[in-house]
Write an enzyme that holds these catalytic residues in place. Structure first.
Site, PDB file in Angstrom:
ATOM      1  N   HIS A  50       0.818  -1.214   0.000  1.00  0.00           N
ATOM      2  CA  HIS A  50       0.000   0.000   0.000  1.00  0.00           C
ATOM      3  C   HIS A  50       0.853   1.264   0.000  1.00  0.00           C
ATOM      4  O   HIS A  50       0.489   2.263   0.629  1.00  0.00           O
ATOM      5  CB  HIS A  50      -0.938   0.004   1.207  1.00  0.00           C
ATOM      6  N   ARG A  75       7.022  -6.043   3.479  1.00  0.00           N
ATOM      7  CA  ARG A  75       5.780  -6.676   3.034  1.00  0.00           C
ATOM      8  C   ARG A  75       5.679  -6.501   1.526  1.00  0.00           C
ATOM      9  O   ARG A  75       5.432  -5.392   1.040  1.00  0.00           O
ATOM     10  CB  ARG A  75       4.560  -6.055   3.715  1.00  0.00           C
ATOM     11  N   ASP A  89      17.659 -10.853  -3.111  1.00  0.00           N
ATOM     12  CA  ASP A  89      18.933 -10.514  -3.746  1.00  0.00           C
ATOM     13  C   ASP A  89      19.391  -9.088  -3.451  1.00  0.00           C
ATOM     14  O   ASP A  89      20.580  -8.790  -3.607  1.00  0.00           O
ATOM     15  CB  ASP A  89      18.850 -10.740  -5.261  1.00  0.00           C
ATOM     16  N   GLU A 153      -5.456 -12.100   7.796  1.00  0.00           N
ATOM     17  CA  GLU A 153      -6.294 -10.918   7.610  1.00  0.00           C
ATOM     18  C   GLU A 153      -7.593 -11.229   6.873  1.00  0.00           C
ATOM     19  O   GLU A 153      -8.165 -10.352   6.225  1.00  0.00           O
ATOM     20  CB  GLU A 153      -5.507  -9.841   6.862  1.00  0.00           C
ATOM     21  N   ASP A 179      -8.072  -5.374   7.307  1.00  0.00           N
ATOM     22  CA  ASP A 179      -8.613  -6.306   6.321  1.00  0.00           C
ATOM     23  C   ASP A 179      -9.427  -7.411   6.975  1.00  0.00           C
ATOM     24  O   ASP A 179     -10.398  -7.901   6.390  1.00  0.00           O
ATOM     25  CB  ASP A 179      -7.479  -6.911   5.484  1.00  0.00           C
TER      26      ASP A 179
END
Length: 256
Positions: A50, A75, A89, A153, A179
């Protein structure tokens, strides 16, 4: 030239369920991230789901945390092996995987963070995560050094919680109250009794399986209550939220 392998201290705090506080990172700014790292938080959660955070602007933000005691968690915007490979990486070692609704979702996330035979991560011999090939013992040690937290969620996730908790490689669960309330039919109302009951069930069940539990709350008393209930890692503010609050307070004081 060789550099010593870097232990993942945040994963250690999850394993031992030490109480830690974090900051939600959405600014996509290395300057703001450096400030967050100097302000005493145990970790910062870089949100790609988000916010504008992505692989390109996360690299300088990870650099900005060097020299501080603040650990990084990311996230991703989706539980995608290719995205997780790219994040690994550039040096990400802790993940908060969104919208995990069943054991298969959790297994896919864990597998994406491990080299074969434990997983399916693609191998590159020189990248920022292994100091461009100069980190000692990277390949034999990195699989066990990655922290994976899955976000609970949705109503489906709650129904499948025990199966998710039994997936090897899941180090903790993170309750997403916004959520979750939406999934349960109470959008924007995380204090609805049905939502509160679901959260209590998540906490109780996760404790039975010995998993670290985290969430997000910007209310001091709520955070204290969560710690008393057994949660161990909580995001207690956000970079943009703190900036907005300070700016609004400053402008209001002069207009008054």
């Amino acid at each position: 030239m060789k550099y010593p392998f870097l232990e993942n201290h945040f994963k250690t705090t999850l394993t031992h369920q030490h109480r830690t506080i974090g900051c939600w990172g959405s600014s996509s700014s290395p300057i703001v991230t450096e400030l967050v790292g100097l302000c005493g938080f145990d970790w910062v959660m870089f949100d790609c789901e988000h916010s504008p955070n992505d692989v390109i602007n996360l690299a300088p933000q990870l650099m900005a945390l060097k020299g501080t005691h603040t650990q990084a968690m990311v996230r991703p915007y989706f539980n995608d092996p290719v995205l997780l490979k790219r994040l690994l990486d550039i040096g990400v070692t802790n993940f908060l995987i969104p919208m995990v609704e069943n054991a298969e979702d959790a297994k896919r996330a864990v597998a994406a963070t491990r080299y074969p035979a434990q997983g399916m991560r693609g191998l590159a011999v020189s990248h920022r995560g292994n100091y461009f090939g100069m980190m000692d013992d990277y390949l034999p040690r990195i699989n066990s050094n990655i922290g994976v937290v899955v976000q609970i969620e949705s109503a489906k996730a709650v129904a499948n919680l025990e199966a998710i908790l039994q997936v090897e490689g899941v180090d903790g669960i993170f309750i997403g109250p916004s959520d979750l309330s939406t999934s349960l039919g109470h959008i924007g109302n995380a204090t609805h009794p049905e939502v509160v009951s679901a959260i209590h069930h998540i906490i109780k069940t996760s404790k039975q399986y010995g998993k670290a539990i985290g969430t997000v709350s910007f209310d001091v008393q709520t955070v204290k209550n969560y710690f008393q209930q057994g949660l161990s890692f909580i995001a207690v503010t956000s970079d943009l939220g703190a900036l907005k609050g300070g700016l609004l307070a400053a402008s209001a004081s002069y207009r008054d």
